[in-house]
Enzyme design. Structure first.
Site, PDB file in Angstrom:
ATOM      1  N   ASP A   1      44.160  41.015  73.065  1.00  0.00           N
ATOM      2  CA  ASP A   1      45.283  41.902  72.767  1.00  0.00           C
ATOM      3  C   ASP A   1      46.313  41.141  71.920  1.00  0.00           C
ATOM      4  O   ASP A   1      46.596  39.965  72.170  1.00  0.00           O
ATOM      5  CB  ASP A   1      45.937  42.396  74.068  1.00  0.00           C
ATOM      6  N   ILE A   2      46.884  41.815  70.944  1.00  0.00           N
ATOM      7  CA  ILE A   2      47.837  41.175  70.027  1.00  0.00           C
ATOM      8  C   ILE A   2      49.158  40.833  70.727  1.00  0.00           C
ATOM      9  O   ILE A   2      49.889  39.938  70.285  1.00  0.00           O
ATOM     10  CB  ILE A   2      48.077  42.097  68.800  1.00  0.00           C
TER      11      ILE A   2
ATOM     12  N   HIS B   1      42.036  47.437  79.314  1.00  0.00           N
ATOM     13  CA  HIS B   1      42.717  46.160  79.292  1.00  0.00           C
ATOM     14  C   HIS B   1      42.097  45.332  80.421  1.00  0.00           C
ATOM     15  O   HIS B   1      42.061  45.792  81.567  1.00  0.00           O
ATOM     16  CB  HIS B   1      44.209  46.317  79.601  1.00  0.00           C
TER      17      HIS B   1
ATOM     18  N   ASN C   1      44.729  53.339  80.029  1.00  0.00           N
ATOM     19  CA  ASN C   1      45.827  54.282  79.872  1.00  0.00           C
ATOM     20  C   ASN C   1      45.298  55.546  79.212  1.00  0.00           C
ATOM     21  O   ASN C   1      44.576  55.476  78.219  1.00  0.00           O
ATOM     22  CB  ASN C   1      46.942  53.666  79.011  1.00  0.00           C
TER      23      ASN C   1
ATOM     24  N   HIS D   1      39.980  52.370  75.639  1.00  0.00           N
ATOM     25  CA  HIS D   1      39.881  50.927  75.867  1.00  0.00           C
ATOM     26  C   HIS D   1      40.258  50.597  77.292  1.00  0.00           C
ATOM     27  O   HIS D   1      41.076  51.291  77.905  1.00  0.00           O
ATOM     28  CB  HIS D   1      40.796  50.148  74.909  1.00  0.00           C
TER      29      HIS D   1
ATOM     30  N   VAL E   1      47.198  53.600  71.554  1.00  0.00           N
ATOM     31  CA  VAL E   1      46.062  53.631  70.628  1.00  0.00           C
ATOM     32  C   VAL E   1      45.046  54.637  71.163  1.00  0.00           C
ATOM     33  O   VAL E   1      44.529  54.479  72.277  1.00  0.00           O
ATOM     34  CB  VAL E   1      45.424  52.237  70.476  1.00  0.00           C
TER      35      VAL E   1
HETATM   36  P1  5GP Z   1      47.588  51.243  75.140  1.00  0.00           P
HETATM   37  O1  5GP Z   1      49.045  51.429  75.403  1.00  0.00           O
HETATM   38  O2  5GP Z   1      47.082  52.237  74.111  1.00  0.00           O
HETATM   39  O3  5GP Z   1      46.769  51.240  76.409  1.00  0.00           O
HETATM   40  O4  5GP Z   1      47.431  49.779  74.593  1.00  0.00           O
HETATM   41  C1  5GP Z   1      47.159  49.467  73.270  1.00  0.00           C
HETATM   42  C2  5GP Z   1      47.122  47.951  73.179  1.00  0.00           C
HETATM   43  O5  5GP Z   1      46.639  47.608  71.898  1.00  0.00           O
HETATM   44  C3  5GP Z   1      48.490  47.266  73.349  1.00  0.00           C
HETATM   45  O6  5GP Z   1      48.434  46.380  74.453  1.00  0.00           O
HETATM   46  C4  5GP Z   1      48.700  46.538  72.020  1.00  0.00           C
HETATM   47  O7  5GP Z   1      49.290  45.262  72.176  1.00  0.00           O
HETATM   48  C5  5GP Z   1      47.286  46.444  71.462  1.00  0.00           C
HETATM   49  N1  5GP Z   1      47.208  46.457  70.006  1.00  0.00           N
HETATM   50  C6  5GP Z   1      47.815  47.346  69.167  1.00  0.00           C
HETATM   51  N2  5GP Z   1      47.511  47.064  67.882  1.00  0.00           N
HETATM   52  C7  5GP Z   1      46.692  45.993  67.916  1.00  0.00           C
HETATM   53  C8  5GP Z   1      46.039  45.229  66.888  1.00  0.00           C
HETATM   54  O8  5GP Z   1      46.146  45.500  65.686  1.00  0.00           O
HETATM   55  N3  5GP Z   1      45.280  44.163  67.300  1.00  0.00           N
HETATM   56  C9  5GP Z   1      45.130  43.844  68.627  1.00  0.00           C
HETATM   57  N4  5GP Z   1      44.361  42.787  68.913  1.00  0.00           N
HETATM   58  N5  5GP Z   1      45.728  44.542  69.608  1.00  0.00           N
HETATM   59  C10 5GP Z   1      46.494  45.604  69.267  1.00  0.00           C
END
Ligand code: 5GP
Ligand code: ZN
Length: 116
Positions: free
Chosen positions: A29-30, A101, A86, A99, A95
């Site tokens: 994760d970024i 985490h 999520n 996915h 996103v």
């Molecule tokens: P969500 O809130 O959709 O469950 O989590 C999306 C996750 O994607 C977040 O933890 C965010 O840090 C990660 N993320 C968003 N954009 C990128 C990216 O371009 N690269 C990586 N490696 N992670 C990303």
């Protein structure tokens, strides 16, 4: 398609990949919320868990299989980890490509997810 994770799969957005097979990709994760914070995604674009149907359920099993292996390889299989999905607005899903985490490497306390 305008999807960050599809672009990561095809390589047009760089990522630190830790796992890849025919069905699943996983990468750091970024914005890590724990010492180990890996995102596990199917190569097939599916927007949310609400949209999983039919044969796609096998992909969910593939994601868990990858999680088991990644947990071993990142050293958290024994110390413990959390898999979080999520789904939708109230979860804070950012996103819209499903996915998990995979979070670990420290006591995760009362948190139920990376944004709690
Ligand atoms: P969500 O809130 O959709 O469950 O989590 C999306 C996750 O994607 C977040 O933890 C965010 O840090 C990660 N993320 C968003 N954009 C990128 C990216 O371009 N690269 C990586 N490696 N992670 C990303
Ligand atoms: Zn996608």
């Amino acid at each position: 398609m305008d999807c960050i994770f599809c672009k990561i799969i095809e390589g047009s957005i760089p990522s630190k990949k830790v796992f890849e097979n025919e069905h699943v990709v996983a990468f750091h994760d970024i914005g890590p919320k724990a010492p180990v914070h890996i995102l596990i995604i199917p190569k097939k674009h599916i927007a949310t868990m609400n949209d999983v149907e039919g044969e796609d359920f096998a992909l969910i099993g593939e994601m868990h299989k990858a999680a088991q292996q990644i947990a071993r390889e990142t050293g958290v299989a024994e110390t413990g980890y959390r898999l979080v999905n999520n789904c939708g607005k109230d979860s804070g899903q950012l996103v819209f490509h499903i996915h998990y985490h995979l979070l670990g490497g420290e006591s995760l306390g009362d948190l139920v997810g990376p944004k709690a």
